[in-house]
Scaffold this motif. Structure first.
Motif, PDB file in Angstrom:
ATOM      1  N   GLY A  72       0.726  -1.247   0.148  1.00 37.31           N
ATOM      2  CA  GLY A  72       0.042  -0.044  -0.024  1.00 37.31           C
ATOM      3  C   GLY A  72       0.990   1.263  -0.087  1.00 37.31           C
ATOM      4  N   LEU A  73       2.101   1.022  -0.149  1.00 33.94           N
ATOM      5  CA  LEU A  73       2.829   2.300  -0.530  1.00 33.94           C
ATOM      6  C   LEU A  73       2.982   2.773  -1.773  1.00 33.94           C
ATOM      7  CD1 LEU A  73       4.220   0.712   2.295  1.00 33.94           C
ATOM      8  CD2 LEU A  73       5.751   2.464   2.313  1.00 33.94           C
ATOM      9  N   ARG A  74       3.721   3.944  -2.221  1.00 30.68           N
ATOM     10  CA  ARG A  74       3.906   4.484  -3.506  1.00 30.68           C
ATOM     11  C   ARG A  74       5.134   4.511  -3.815  1.00 30.68           C
ATOM     12  NH1 ARG A  74      -1.089   7.292  -5.487  1.00 30.68           N
ATOM     13  NH2 ARG A  74       0.078   9.147  -5.979  1.00 30.68           N
ATOM     14  N   PRO A  75       5.751   3.394  -4.059  1.00 35.43           N
ATOM     15  CA  PRO A  75       7.373   3.529  -4.356  1.00 35.43           C
ATOM     16  C   PRO A  75       7.730   3.991  -5.684  1.00 35.43           C
ATOM     17  CG  PRO A  75       6.674   1.252  -4.581  1.00 35.43           C
ATOM     18  CD  PRO A  75       5.481   2.121  -4.232  1.00 35.43           C
ATOM     19  N   VAL A  76       8.844   5.044  -5.761  1.00 38.71           N
ATOM     20  CA  VAL A  76       9.278   5.785  -7.044  1.00 38.71           C
ATOM     21  C   VAL A  76      10.801   5.492  -7.046  1.00 38.71           C
ATOM     22  CG1 VAL A  76       9.634   7.884  -8.081  1.00 38.71           C
ATOM     23  CG2 VAL A  76       7.659   7.526  -7.051  1.00 38.71           C
ATOM     24  N   VAL A  77      11.301   4.689  -7.992  1.00 39.65           N
ATOM     25  CA  VAL A  77      12.768   4.389  -8.046  1.00 39.65           C
ATOM     26  C   VAL A  77      13.344   5.697  -8.711  1.00 39.65           C
ATOM     27  CG1 VAL A  77      14.598   2.561  -8.910  1.00 39.65           C
ATOM     28  CG2 VAL A  77      12.308   1.875  -7.867  1.00 39.65           C
TER      29      VAL A  77
END
Ligand SMILES: Nc1ncnc2c1ncn2[C@@H]1O[C@H](COP(=O)(O)OP(=O)(O)O)[C@@H](O)[C@H]1O
Ligand SMILES: CC(=O)N[C@@H](CCC(=O)OP(=O)(O)O)C(=O)O
Length: 321
Positions: A72-77
């Motif tokens: 449920g997190l919003r990861p951005v790489v």
């Protein structure tokens, strides 16, 4: 009830067997407050070229990022690729020179930087993430005006030094990244920025990936900036000791900055920029440790160096931010 990690349970044959489910359950339960705390929050993860040590580590990195997404997190790489760029320049017989921690980037080298970051490193990471489903979408800072830059000059001994096509970010448009996140995707971004000057014949700039990740984290209003590198964190007295500084306020970090060396400078400047611009915590962690992202986000232990804003806010439940 005894406080052991395994219990005796009758199996179907009527005998008893030891099972080891309890430690696993404990790990999951330990993650619960962290899951609650981070749910829906944006986490910008910078994966450094030096941390991409081997295939197993890269695969574990992809698992961690996908885990964050499903939790449920919003990861951005945002990824680097310094050693990979240097290797390609070397193969082509072009020199690699760094000044003030930044690559002196001729127009010819710029083409190689863009080719390696967007065409090689980013493709590999997108491929690894997408082994887990149709999640990752690769882009560079050029796409949809995500990152705009002007020419950056290095400051060396009080002098302004021309280091070629190295960019300083002047604007971030988070629209495309937010749209991808809202669409359930994982953006994977190469640190190449478009030129602010439409008349600029070369059109693009090489931006240090730590700087790009920090600027994006601030612009996105991310909760966390996580920088994965090839050391345990910020060493107190590098290279003489390997004592890691576990926690620093923005002011404490600012006081240390003039004494920092090489690769740590853009990382720690980036952490400072992030926490001074709305990011709750910035962390430098050891990307050589498998699943370091999960350990950092979902366990009580926390590894590496954590930078927090001034003044330090303590949460009422006694949890560290
Ligand atoms: N105080 C410090 N603590 C830890 N590492 C340091 C410090 N000062 C300089 N370094 C150097 O910074 C390097 C990490 O930066 P860099 O090589 O640019 O990594 P990355 O590719 O992950 O961005 C470390 O391997 C170490 O050699
Ligand atoms: C201007 C500048 O130095 N750009 C970096 C971009 C890649 C990078 O930052 O990669 P790491 O994170 O692996 O160091 C470079 O050309 O190496």
């Amino acid at each position: 009830m005894t406080n052991t990690d395994s219990t005796d349970t009758p199996d179907t044959a009527g005998t008893t067997r030891k099972h080891t489910a309890l430690p696993k359950a404990r790990i999951l339960v330990e993650a619960l407050p962290w899951l609650t705390r981070h749910h829906g929050k944006t986490v910008v993860i910078k994966f450094g070229g030096n941390a991409m040590v081997d295939d197993a580590l890269k695969a574990a990195f992809a698992q961690d990022v996908v885990f964050l997404h499903h939790a449920g997190l919003r990861p951005v790489v945002v990824h680097g690729g310094g050693p990979q760029i240097s290797a390609q320049l070397d193969r082509l017989g072009l020199t690699s020179e760094f000044k003030a921690g930044l690559r002196v980037t001729t127009p010819e080298a710029m083409n190689v930087v863009r080719m390696v970051l967007a065409g090689q490193v980013q493709r590999e990471l997108v491929g690894l993430l997408n082994e887990h489903g149709p999640l990752a979408v690769g882009m560079t800072g050029e796409d949809a005006h995500t990152m705009t830059a002007t020419k950056h000059y290095a400051e060396i001994g009080g002098e302004r030094v021309d280091i070629g096509r190295v960019g300083e970010i002047t604007a971030i448009d988070t629209g495309a990244v937010q749209a991808l996140l809202d669409n359930g995707r994982i953006p994977v971004i190469s640190s190449v920025a478009r030129s602010a000057d439409d008349a600029d014949a070369h059109g693009v700039f090489n931006v240090n990936a730590d700087t790009a990740a920090a600027a994006l984290a601030a612009a996105l209003g991310a909760e966390t900036l996580m920088v994965l590198t090839d050391v345990e964190g910020l060493y107190e007295d590098w290279p003489h000791s390997d004592e890691v500084i576990s926690r620093l306020t923005a002011s404490e970090l600012e006081a240390l900055l003039p004494d920092l060396a090489s690769g740590m400078v853009p990382k720690m400047q980036g952490c400072l920029h992030a926490v001074r611009n709305g990011v709750t915590t910035a962390r430098v962690i050891d990307g050589r440790v498998q699943h370091s992202i999960l350990l950092e986000i979902f366990t009580d232990e926390g590894i590496g160096t954590m930078v927090v804003p001034d003044p330090v806010a303590t949460d009422q439940e006694g949890l560290q931010p």
